[in-house]
Structure formats: structure tokens, C-alpha cells
Design a protein around this motif. Structure first.
Motif, PDB file in Angstrom:
ATOM      1  N   PHE A 150       0.848  -1.190   0.000  1.00 31.60           N
ATOM      2  CA  PHE A 150       0.000   0.000   0.000  1.00 31.60           C
ATOM      3  C   PHE A 150       0.886   1.243   0.000  1.00 31.60           C
ATOM      4  N   SER A 151       0.308   2.358  -0.379  1.00 29.83           N
ATOM      5  CA  SER A 151       1.021   3.639  -0.346  1.00 29.83           C
ATOM      6  C   SER A 151       0.095   4.719   0.204  1.00 29.83           C
ATOM      7  N   LEU A 152       0.705   5.712   0.852  1.00 25.17           N
ATOM      8  CA  LEU A 152      -0.030   6.840   1.412  1.00 25.17           C
ATOM      9  C   LEU A 152       0.532   8.132   0.832  1.00 25.17           C
ATOM     10  N   HIS A 153      -0.348   9.009   0.428  1.00 23.59           N
ATOM     11  CA  HIS A 153       0.085  10.273  -0.178  1.00 23.59           C
ATOM     12  C   HIS A 153      -0.547  11.476   0.514  1.00 23.59           C
ATOM     13  N   THR A 154      -1.022  11.259   1.740  1.00 23.26           N
ATOM     14  CA  THR A 154      -1.564  12.347   2.550  1.00 23.26           C
ATOM     15  C   THR A 154      -0.653  12.547   3.761  1.00 23.26           C
ATOM     16  N   SER A 155      -0.531  13.779   4.223  1.00 24.92           N
ATOM     17  CA  SER A 155       0.348  14.089   5.344  1.00 24.92           C
ATOM     18  C   SER A 155      -0.152  13.410   6.626  1.00 24.92           C
ATOM     19  N   HIS A 156       0.777  12.789   7.351  1.00 27.17           N
ATOM     20  CA  HIS A 156       0.405  12.129   8.608  1.00 27.17           C
ATOM     21  C   HIS A 156       1.625  12.063   9.530  1.00 27.17           C
ATOM     22  N   LYS A 157       1.368  12.033  10.835  1.00 24.25           N
ATOM     23  CA  LYS A 157       2.440  11.908  11.818  1.00 24.25           C
ATOM     24  C   LYS A 157       2.350  10.605  12.600  1.00 24.25           C
TER      25      LYS A 157
END
Length: 292
Positions: free
Chosen positions: A64-71
Motif C-alpha cells: 500500500f502507499s499513502l500520499h496524505t500528510s500524517h504523523k
């Protein structure tokens, strides 16, 4: 025995991560004596899709990949695993194929040699020299059954090494573990595999879980279990036979197999690439809950 298996991984980042790519290897394998049921993956923040694939070794992986800002990144997997193995995983009749006979079959049977070749050669985290071979020399005699010799090696590592959870990382060289006589299950498995390959035998790394038992009279704590690692050795006429040098046992129904490969680098539970900077912390919680 049937288990509910829960594995939670949580990353916390000092600075926001804007892009993240990850590959999971957390799905227990379905084997003749192990059945994986109702396996689910939840990722927070939620990716647009999770793609299932089979790797070269037949392990189930998920990308999977994530392209939204997250901490904070949380990966939660859950499943039901039924282990049909007997109390012990030992063959009903122990193999009498000697070390010399096993080595000769590897050399003379071309198809067998090709199918096992990658498990006999050095791999990214498993290399050896004369010192490592010398360490295991007293366990391997040509006229002794190979199965008994592997048991002797497993017993030697269990007896002579201390389990110290914070002493090594996955990149600590085997020679350093051998010199210090301490480490964790990954270290002991890598050492055993290096010894076996140094004598020309095929050995692979197995990752999974081990149900831990609380002290007598105590309640098992949530998240107190952990990932585990052991080895599998190819014995002619029997096939792949598992051994757990960390606990000096032959894996049975309390061992749950997730994946196997040449060494840990082929089967890490979770690996990824992040686009960010700054430090991060990692927290892992595992529960292996008996349902019977």
C-alpha cells in the motif's frame, strides 16, 4: 489448536510524512497442518487500496502507499489460525539419512540441487567463515543422521547463548553474536543457518509467532506476545523439518508460520520507504490468543 492472532504496528513521526510506500508480510501461510482464516488488514490513515501479491517464496504480501500528510501510521492485522500439528512437530520416525548421504544426494541429484541452491549459498544476512564452521564442527559427523545433528546444533545454541532482547539489531553481524554469546531469535536462527550452509546443507529462515505462556498463577498481559523466528532444514526422504534453536524445541502447534526465505531480509513483517525527515518511534504489540 485454534488461535486469534492480532498484530499492531504503530509509527509516530517527529515531522509529517507526505509519502509512504510499504510492503507487509504478516499473513500466516496455509499449510497442510496450518489453516489461516478470516485475515484482515486495517491501515490508518486509510490508503486508497491494498494490493495482495505472492512473493518468490510463495509468501502472501500486501502493498500500500499513502500520499496524505500524517504523523502517525498504524497497521493492524487480525486473523484466525488453526494449527493441526501434533504436540510435537517431530517426524513419527526420525530420519536415519546421514550427513554424508544427504550431502551426496544434493551433489548427485541435479533437480534437487537446483531447487535447494538458494538455501545453500550466502544470503544478505547469512555469511560464514571457518570460525562459524568450527563452532558447529562437533555437532556434525558424516556417519550420524542429519536430523540428529541439527538437533545437536539447536541444543548447543540454546545452551551456550543468552537471550538478550536489546543487545542486537537485525543488522548485527553473526560473528559479533557468536563472540558475545547473546542475541535474540533472529540472531540464533541466522547463526544456525550459517552453520548448516557451511557444511553444504539447505536451510531456510522461518518467521512467525509463538504462543507464550504466562507464569503460573498469572494472567497473560495484552500485547505480551511477539514475532518469532526459527529454521527449517531439508532432510532427504522427509523434506523440510523445522527446529527452534531459541527454545531447543521442534516447532509444534504453538508455532504459527507466517513466511520463509533465505534470511530475515526476505520476510520482514513490515518494510517501507518514507519521504520525510526527523526521528520516529516504533511500537509493536502482538497477541496470540487460544480459542479452544
Amino acid at each position: 489448536m485454534k488461535y486469534r492472532l492480532i498484530h499492531k504496528t504503530e509509527y509516530k513521526y517527529e515531522e509529517p510524512v507526505n509519502n509512504y510506500h510499504s510492503l507487509l508480510c504478516l499473513t500466516p501461510r496455509s499449510l497442510p497442518k496450518q489453516l489461516c482464516q478470516d485475515f484482515t488488514i486495517k491501515v490508518f490513515p486509510e490508503p486508497s487500496e491494498i494490493v495482495e501479491r505472492l512473493d518468490f517464496y510463495g509468501n502472501i504480501t500486501h502493498y500500500f502507499s499513502l500520499h496524505t500528510s500524517h504523523k502517525t501510521l498504524t497497521v493492524l492485522t487480525s486473523g484466525i489460525v488453526e494449527c493441526l500439528t501434533e504436540t510435537t512437530g517431530s517426524p513419527l520416525t526420525l530420519s536415519q539419512v546421514t550427513c554424508a548421504e544427504a550431502r551426496e544426494r544434493f551433489l548427485l541429484d541435479r533437480s534437487l540441487k537446483i531447487s535447494l541452491l538458494e538455501y545453500t549459498l550466502p544470503s544478505p544476512l547469512v555469511r560464514w567463515d571457518q570460525e562459524i564452521r568450527d563452532y558447529a564442527q562437533d555437532c556434525f559427523q558424516d556417519d550420524r543422521p542429519l536430523y540428529e545433528c541439527v538437533e545437536a546444533l539447536s541444543r548447543k545454541i540454546f545452551t551456550e547463548f543468552d537471550f538478550v532482547s536489546d543487545f542486537t539489531t537485525i543488522h548485527t553481524p553473526i560473528k559479533e553474536v557468536l563472540a558475545a554469546k547473546k542475541g535474540v531469535c533472529q540472531d540464533f536462527s541466522h547463526l544456525a543457518i550459517a552453520c548448516l550452509r557451511s557444511f553444504g546443507f539447505a536451510a531456510r529462515y522461518v518467521s512467525g509467532y509463538l504462543e507464550t505462556l504466562p507464569p503460573k498463577g498469572k494472567t497473560k498481559l495484552q500485547g505480551s506476545d511477539a514475532s518469532h523466528a526459527w529454521i527449517s532444514v531439508f532432510v532427504p526422504d522427509y523434506g523440510w523439518c523445522d527446529f527452534d534453536p531459541t527454545n531447543n524445541v521442534v516447532p509444534g502447534e504453538r508455532h504459527i508460520t507466517t513466511a520463509w526465505g533465505r534470511d530475515y531480509s526476505d520476510v520482514p513483517p513490515l518494510k517501507g520507504i518514507i519521504f520525510s525527515y526527523g526521528k520516529h518511534t516504533l511500537k509493536v504489540e502482538v497477541d496470540v490468543i487460544p480459542l479452544d
